[in-house]
Design a protein around this motif. Structure first.
Motif, PDB file in Angstrom:
ATOM      1  N   LEU A  69      -4.147  -0.211   0.757  1.00  0.00           N
ATOM      2  CA  LEU A  69      -3.501  -0.479   2.040  1.00  0.00           C
ATOM      3  C   LEU A  69      -2.203  -1.254   1.863  1.00  0.00           C
ATOM      4  N   PHE A  70      -2.180  -2.221   0.951  1.00  0.00           N
ATOM      5  CA  PHE A  70      -0.942  -2.951   0.665  1.00  0.00           C
ATOM      6  C   PHE A  70       0.152  -1.978   0.221  1.00  0.00           C
ATOM      7  N   GLU A  71      -0.193  -1.053  -0.675  1.00  0.00           N
ATOM      8  CA  GLU A  71       0.793  -0.072  -1.152  1.00  0.00           C
ATOM      9  C   GLU A  71       1.291   0.789  -0.003  1.00  0.00           C
ATOM     10  N   ARG A  72       0.378   1.227   0.852  1.00  0.00           N
ATOM     11  CA  ARG A  72       0.773   2.043   2.013  1.00  0.00           C
ATOM     12  C   ARG A  72       1.659   1.239   2.967  1.00  0.00           C
ATOM     13  N   LEU A  73       1.314  -0.021   3.169  1.00  0.00           N
ATOM     14  CA  LEU A  73       2.120  -0.867   4.046  1.00  0.00           C
ATOM     15  C   LEU A  73       3.517  -1.057   3.467  1.00  0.00           C
ATOM     16  N   GLU A  74       3.605  -1.298   2.172  1.00  0.00           N
ATOM     17  CA  GLU A  74       4.918  -1.459   1.537  1.00  0.00           C
ATOM     18  C   GLU A  74       5.772  -0.207   1.713  1.00  0.00           C
ATOM     19  N   THR A  75       5.152   0.959   1.599  1.00  0.00           N
ATOM     20  CA  THR A  75       5.870   2.219   1.806  1.00  0.00           C
ATOM     21  C   THR A  75       6.378   2.314   3.237  1.00  0.00           C
ATOM     22  N   LYS A  76       5.525   1.941   4.182  1.00  0.00           N
ATOM     23  CA  LYS A  76       5.930   1.962   5.602  1.00  0.00           C
ATOM     24  C   LYS A  76       7.062   0.969   5.859  1.00  0.00           C
ATOM     25  N   LEU A  77       6.972  -0.200   5.258  1.00  0.00           N
ATOM     26  CA  LEU A  77       8.028  -1.206   5.435  1.00  0.00           C
ATOM     27  C   LEU A  77       9.363  -0.696   4.888  1.00  0.00           C
ATOM     28  N   GLU A  78       9.336  -0.049   3.740  1.00  0.00           N
ATOM     29  CA  GLU A  78      10.568   0.524   3.177  1.00  0.00           C
ATOM     30  C   GLU A  78      11.129   1.603   4.098  1.00  0.00           C
ATOM     31  N   LYS A  79      10.250   2.440   4.616  1.00  0.00           N
ATOM     32  CA  LYS A  79      10.674   3.543   5.486  1.00  0.00           C
ATOM     33  C   LYS A  79      11.240   3.042   6.815  1.00  0.00           C
ATOM     34  N   SER A  81      12.669  -0.036   7.537  1.00  0.00           N
ATOM     35  CA  SER A  81      13.596  -1.178   7.390  1.00  0.00           C
ATOM     36  C   SER A  81      12.922  -2.543   7.560  1.00  0.00           C
ATOM     37  N   ASN A  82      11.754  -2.698   6.985  1.00  0.00           N
ATOM     38  CA  ASN A  82      10.999  -3.948   7.015  1.00  0.00           C
ATOM     39  C   ASN A  82      10.602  -4.408   8.415  1.00  0.00           C
ATOM     40  N   GLN A  83      10.518  -3.494   9.358  1.00  0.00           N
ATOM     41  CA  GLN A  83      10.052  -3.809  10.710  1.00  0.00           C
ATOM     42  C   GLN A  83       8.526  -3.862  10.684  1.00  0.00           C
ATOM     43  N   LEU A  84       7.975  -5.051  10.732  1.00  0.00           N
ATOM     44  CA  LEU A  84       6.545  -5.230  10.540  1.00  0.00           C
ATOM     45  C   LEU A  84       5.707  -4.519  11.599  1.00  0.00           C
ATOM     46  N   VAL A  85       6.021  -4.699  12.865  1.00  0.00           N
ATOM     47  CA  VAL A  85       5.193  -4.120  13.926  1.00  0.00           C
ATOM     48  C   VAL A  85       5.174  -2.603  13.812  1.00  0.00           C
ATOM     49  N   ARG A  86       6.331  -2.003  13.678  1.00  0.00           N
ATOM     50  CA  ARG A  86       6.381  -0.538  13.574  1.00  0.00           C
ATOM     51  C   ARG A  86       5.635  -0.056  12.335  1.00  0.00           C
ATOM     52  N   SER A  87       5.821  -0.741  11.219  1.00  0.00           N
ATOM     53  CA  SER A  87       5.157  -0.353   9.975  1.00  0.00           C
ATOM     54  C   SER A  87       3.639  -0.487  10.093  1.00  0.00           C
ATOM     55  N   ALA A  88       3.180  -1.558  10.725  1.00  0.00           N
ATOM     56  CA  ALA A  88       1.741  -1.761  10.901  1.00  0.00           C
ATOM     57  C   ALA A  88       1.138  -0.693  11.814  1.00  0.00           C
ATOM     58  N   VAL A  89       1.835  -0.340  12.874  1.00  0.00           N
ATOM     59  CA  VAL A  89       1.353   0.709  13.777  1.00  0.00           C
ATOM     60  C   VAL A  89       1.281   2.047  13.040  1.00  0.00           C
ATOM     61  N   GLU A  90       2.304   2.359  12.272  1.00  0.00           N
ATOM     62  CA  GLU A  90       2.304   3.610  11.507  1.00  0.00           C
ATOM     63  C   GLU A  90       1.176   3.626  10.479  1.00  0.00           C
ATOM     64  N   ILE A 109      -4.512  -8.970   7.534  1.00  0.00           N
ATOM     65  CA  ILE A 109      -3.693  -9.794   8.413  1.00  0.00           C
ATOM     66  C   ILE A 109      -2.312  -9.776   7.785  1.00  0.00           C
ATOM     67  N   VAL A 110      -1.307  -9.454   8.580  1.00  0.00           N
ATOM     68  CA  VAL A 110       0.077  -9.442   8.103  1.00  0.00           C
ATOM     69  C   VAL A 110       0.925 -10.270   9.053  1.00  0.00           C
ATOM     70  N   ALA A 111       1.950 -10.917   8.508  1.00  0.00           N
ATOM     71  CA  ALA A 111       2.799 -11.767   9.348  1.00  0.00           C
ATOM     72  C   ALA A 111       4.213 -11.799   8.811  1.00  0.00           C
ATOM     73  N   ASP A 112       5.150 -11.881   9.738  1.00  0.00           N
ATOM     74  CA  ASP A 112       6.542 -12.186   9.411  1.00  0.00           C
ATOM     75  C   ASP A 112       6.939 -13.381  10.271  1.00  0.00           C
ATOM     76  N   LYS A 113       8.208 -13.714  10.327  1.00  0.00           N
ATOM     77  CA  LYS A 113       8.604 -14.923  11.057  1.00  0.00           C
ATOM     78  C   LYS A 113       8.378 -14.821  12.566  1.00  0.00           C
TER      79      LYS A 113
END
Length: 186
Positions: A69-79, A81-90, A109-113
């Motif tokens: 899941l971390f790897e998938r999340l990192e891929t989503k974040l790259e795709k 532009s590091n937008q956490l909410v959009r990446s988490a939803v995807e 659990i994931v968090a940004d500022k």
């Protein structure tokens, strides 16, 4: 342990807590890895930083599944532009619809500022109330302690509240321990 995970009724064997106080966001995890009623390891690292420490993440459940899941999340974040909410939803959409991912037994659990999110295999992306989120077998204990500490006028920092809350959870939950690791969102 598997029965609880497969039914998504609750993940056992860890405590992950994330909270925001003022401009400070921290995530904390205990270090215990349990197999049934046996402690396999007491110093596991269940937290990761992503995007140059701008995003922190913690997991409860199967380690191998969480790393997937971390790897998938990192891929989503790259795709995205590091937008956490959009990446988490995807990620949650993929997790819910992909036959392989649906079998993964973990929660994040994931968090940004700006955001704290719980991501589950049910397709849930939950933004918790009161800027506090917790998962794992000791999660409710840590969540309760953090809410209590946050509700009083205390000079404690977010990191101090997280640490005290995690120790309270470890005192109560036999699947958690006092080897606490804390990461901060930068």
């Amino acid at each position: 342990m598997s029965d609880n995970l497969n039914n998504n009724t609750g993940l056992r064997g860890t405590t992950i807590l994330c909270l925001k106080k003022g401009n400070e966001i921290v995530i904390a995890a205990d270090g215990q890895v349990s197999l049934g009623n046996m402690v396999m390891k007491s110093t596991a690292r269940k937290l990761r930083t992503l995007c140059n420490n701008k995003i922190v993440a913690g997991f409860a459940g199967s380690t191998a599944d969480a790393f997937t899941l971390f790897e998938r999340l990192e891929t989503k974040l790259e795709k995205h532009s590091n937008q956490l909410v959009r990446s988490a939803v995807e990620l949650a959409k993929d997790w819910r619809t992909d036959k392989y991912l649906r079998r993964l037994e973990a929660m994040l659990i994931v968090a940004d500022k700006n955001n704290i999110l719980i991501v589950s295999g049910n397709g849930d992306v939950i933004e918790p109330e009161n800027n506090i989120a917790a998962i794992g077998s000791g999660g409710f204990f840590a969540l309760s302690a953090a809410r209590a500490l946050m509700s009083i006028d205390t000079p404690l920092s977010a990191e101090e509240i997280a640490l005290k809350s995690m120790h309270i959870a470890a005192d109560i939950c036999i699947m958690s321990n006092h080897n606490i690791i804390i990461e901060k969102v930068i």
